[in-house]
Motif scaffolding. Structure first.
Motif, PDB file in Angstrom:
ATOM      1  N   ASP A  88       0.829  -1.208   0.000  1.00 37.69           N
ATOM      2  CA  ASP A  88       0.000   0.000   0.000  1.00 37.69           C
ATOM      3  C   ASP A  88       0.860   1.254   0.000  1.00 37.69           C
ATOM      4  O   ASP A  88       0.540   2.253  -0.653  1.00 37.69           O
ATOM      5  CB  ASP A  88      -0.928   0.014   1.215  1.00 37.69           C
ATOM      6  CG  ASP A  88      -2.107  -0.939   1.050  1.00 37.69           C
ATOM      7  OD1 ASP A  88      -2.403  -1.347  -0.087  1.00 37.69           O
ATOM      8  OD2 ASP A  88      -2.741  -1.272   2.069  1.00 37.69           O
ATOM      9  N   ALA A  89       1.963   1.215   0.751  1.00 38.12           N
ATOM     10  CA  ALA A  89       2.841   2.389   0.833  1.00 38.12           C
ATOM     11  C   ALA A  89       3.496   2.697  -0.508  1.00 38.12           C
ATOM     12  O   ALA A  89       3.788   3.855  -0.808  1.00 38.12           O
ATOM     13  CB  ALA A  89       3.904   2.184   1.910  1.00 38.12           C
ATOM     14  N   THR A  90       3.709   1.662  -1.338  1.00 37.75           N
ATOM     15  CA  THR A  90       4.257   1.955  -2.663  1.00 37.75           C
ATOM     16  C   THR A  90       3.261   2.737  -3.518  1.00 37.75           C
ATOM     17  O   THR A  90       3.654   3.429  -4.459  1.00 37.75           O
ATOM     18  CB  THR A  90       4.639   0.659  -3.408  1.00 37.75           C
ATOM     19  OG1 THR A  90       3.463  -0.114  -3.676  1.00 37.75           O
ATOM     20  CG2 THR A  90       5.608  -0.174  -2.596  1.00 37.75           C
ATOM     21  N   LYS A  91       1.957   2.610  -3.196  1.00 36.61           N
ATOM     22  CA  LYS A  91       0.930   3.318  -3.950  1.00 36.61           C
ATOM     23  C   LYS A  91       0.644   4.697  -3.356  1.00 36.61           C
ATOM     24  O   LYS A  91       0.444   5.664  -4.103  1.00 36.61           O
ATOM     25  CB  LYS A  91      -0.354   2.490  -3.994  1.00 36.61           C
ATOM     26  CG  LYS A  91      -0.176   1.115  -4.631  1.00 36.61           C
ATOM     27  CD  LYS A  91       0.285   1.215  -6.077  1.00 36.61           C
ATOM     28  CE  LYS A  91       0.400  -0.139  -6.723  1.00 36.61           C
ATOM     29  NZ  LYS A  91       0.847  -0.060  -8.147  1.00 36.61           N
ATOM     30  N   THR A  92       0.585   4.799  -2.024  1.00 32.44           N
ATOM     31  CA  THR A  92       0.410   6.127  -1.418  1.00 32.44           C
ATOM     32  C   THR A  92       1.698   6.927  -1.518  1.00 32.44           C
ATOM     33  O   THR A  92       1.661   8.157  -1.522  1.00 32.44           O
ATOM     34  CB  THR A  92      -0.003   6.003   0.060  1.00 32.44           C
ATOM     35  OG1 THR A  92       0.968   5.219   0.774  1.00 32.44           O
ATOM     36  CG2 THR A  92      -1.357   5.347   0.203  1.00 32.44           C
TER      37      THR A  92
END
Length: 558
Positions: A88-92
């Motif tokens: 998820d952090a790669t997307k946010t």
């Protein structure tokens, strides 16, 4: 320069970079750092009960603060526990330093218990990953990691920290990390080409993404949209507020199916995307979402996103704020008087249609508040009319955020964060991290019941630190998004209305009891009156609150 242990250098360089929070769940390999943390009282170590919670909390902290988020994990199994939330952090893509302890390098060849190749595990999800093998390299590696994480496009980086490196002593350079100025203006010739296309557009559409808010470019984006009288939509799964949601030109998020996107863009002759992905779909269809003969202009600070999937007529690599501030007058100077009048008429038409739609939406929401259980729309209406206008909202409600941002007042870019990666379980711990970033102002997390159970341990961290987090559980007793997808397939399950592995009943999850067991005040809301009162009480409470809200579902539960 001075002789000191790697663990001291690590903490001192973090402090020089302005870091004052670290999230983690320690094990043996983290003990060298934990042993000296009492010497650094300004460093707030936030204990979580599982590494996925630590990762998502650091993500929420970095998003809401704009500062570097730091998470410390425990060797290969701990890093594995955190991988879903790292996705998820790669997307946010907030600035995140992910670290993990590692076994002593002097016997790593024997592959001791818990050892793993951490860099290989994490490389696909980070901007840069490295394991420090010499104590002399620690300061330089840490400075590089922070610089890479903080440089647009920001994102997570990784450092492996072997125990022997953290304990070893040497003369180490404690200089602070370098900072790269973010305001890179796009190519002048490309900007002029884009301005000419936009100035002559008859049906311009602007797709805005998180790159606008991360660049602090809302004012510049509004200026360009108003010059053109253009319809503005946000990219699918928006993580932040990239355009004022109450602005007459803003028409909501881009749909998530190829057919709907194609219909939405059918009349467009020029599409401008700014800091946005083109396009993020949920299910495969052989329909091309972008109509033919549409001119596409793409502005992004991330070169990977520019022309990634579609041929672009004008591709501009640059910071949205710096670039749009120069493009706006270019467009205005190239527009004829007739074009300006047409733009004004477009804006007026869009504004009237939006005002009428919002009025109908509010009337429908008010009507549905009489239902028990409430509809998701009614729940969001109660929320929007009860909480303070400037409250920060973390949204992982998935199917229950119906018209949420249409009902809310105008949001600041750091006052709304939505799940972007799709890995559920992010919302509860992200709310915890955002509350810490907001220095204990109330932060509201809107969480689906299925999502909440992935990282329910986050409630304990909120209780431990007395955070003013308000967790609203949207409880329909099922993974509703999956039932909707089954009906989109229109197969046997939909026809028979029999759903395997999707209902969260028999037994029903007792969220109030779970909250109380983890030190969080819990309350059940069966209708609009209960929910409104629970929100008012939670806003006055000094610690965390969980509100379990019963909402109606599209389909029955088994």
């Amino acid at each position: 320069m001075g002789t000191l242990a790697g663990r001291h250098a690590f903490l001192q360089i973090l402090q020089a970079a302005g870091v004052d929070h670290m999230f983690g769940n320690p094990g043996t390999t983290e003990l060298p750092m934990m042993d000296v943390l009492p010497d650094y009282p300004e460093m707030n170590y936030i204990l979580t009960l599982q590494e996925g919670v630590a990762m998502a909390a650091a993500d929420g902290y970095a998003m809401a603060s704009g500062k570097l988020g730091v998470v410390n994990l425990h060797v290969a199994p701990g890093l594995g526990n955190a991988m879903g939330m790292l996705y998820d952090a790669t997307k946010t893509s907030p600035p995140l330093l992910v670290t993990a302890g590692q076994q002593d390098g002097r016997y790593a060849f024997t592959e001791p218990i818990l050892w793993g190749d951490l860099v290989r595990m994490v490389e696909p999800m980070t901007k840069w990953a490295y394991q420090i093998e010499r104590v002399h390299d620690l300061p330089q590696a840490l400075r590089r990691a922070i610089k890479v994480a903080m440089t647009p496009p920001t994102g997570p980086v990784f450092l492996g920290l072997p125990m022997d490196i953290m304990m070893a002593e040497a003369e180490l350079d404690l200089s602070p990390p370098s900072q790269v100025g973010p305001r890179i203006r796009g190519d002048l010739e490309a900007m002029q080409q884009a301005a000419a296309l936009l100035a002559n557009a008859q049906h311009p559409v602007i797709i805005v993404g998180d790159g606008v808010s991360k660049s602090d470019a809302l004012d510049e984006m509004v200026a360009v949209a108003e010059i053109l009288g253009a319809r503005v939509v946000s990219g699918t799964l928006p993580n932040t507020t990239a355009f004022p949601t109450d602005h007459p030109l803003y028409q909501g998020p881009m749909p998530r199916s190829q057919q709907a996107v194609r219909a939405s863009l059918q009349e467009a002759d020029v599409v401008l995307t700014v800091g946005a992905e083109m396009f993020t779909m949920s299910l495969y269809s052989d329909i091309e979402p972008l109509p033919p003969d549409v001119a596409v202009i793409c502005l992004d600070v991330n070169p990977w996103e520019v022309g990634k999937n579609y041929a672009i007529d004008v591709a501009i690599l640059g910071d949205p704020k710096a670039t749009l501030s120069e493009m706006a007058p270019m467009i205005g100077n190239l527009m004829s008087e007739a074009s300006r009048q047409t733009a004004t008429q477009r804006a007026e038409t869009l504004g009237r249609a939006k005002a009428e739609a919002r009025q109908r939406l509010r009337a429908q929401a008010i009507e549905e508040t009489s239902k028990t259980p409430m509809s998701a729309l009614a729940m969001n209406h109660v929320l929007a009319t009860t909480v303070p206008e400037d409250i920060c909202i973390v949204d992982e409600s998935l199917t229950s955020d119906v018209a949420l941002r249409d009902l809310l007042p105008r949001r600041h870019p750091r006052d709304y964060f939505g799940l972007k990666g799709g890995g559920i379980g992010w919302g509860l711990p992200a709310t915890v991290g955002a509350t810490l970033a907001k220095r204990n102002q109330p932060v509201l997390g809107l969480i689906g019941d299925g999502s909440a159970m992935y990282n329910i341990q986050a409630l304990w961290t909120a209780a431990r630190y007395g955070l003013r987090s308000i967790f609203v559980i949207c409880n329909n007793g099922q993974y509703l998004i999956l039932k909707r997808r089954l009906h989109a397939y229109d197969g046997p399950a939909a026809k028979a209305q029999e759903y395997v592995g999707i209902d969260l009943v028999n037994p029903a999850i007792q969220f109030v009891n779970l909250a109380n067991s983890l030190g969080v005040h819990g309350v059940r809301a069966e209708g609009a009156t209960d929910f409104q009162q629970a929100l008012k009480d939670a806003l006055q409470r000094p610690g965390p609150t969980l509100i379990d809200v019963a909402i109606e579902a599209d389909f029955p539960t088994a």
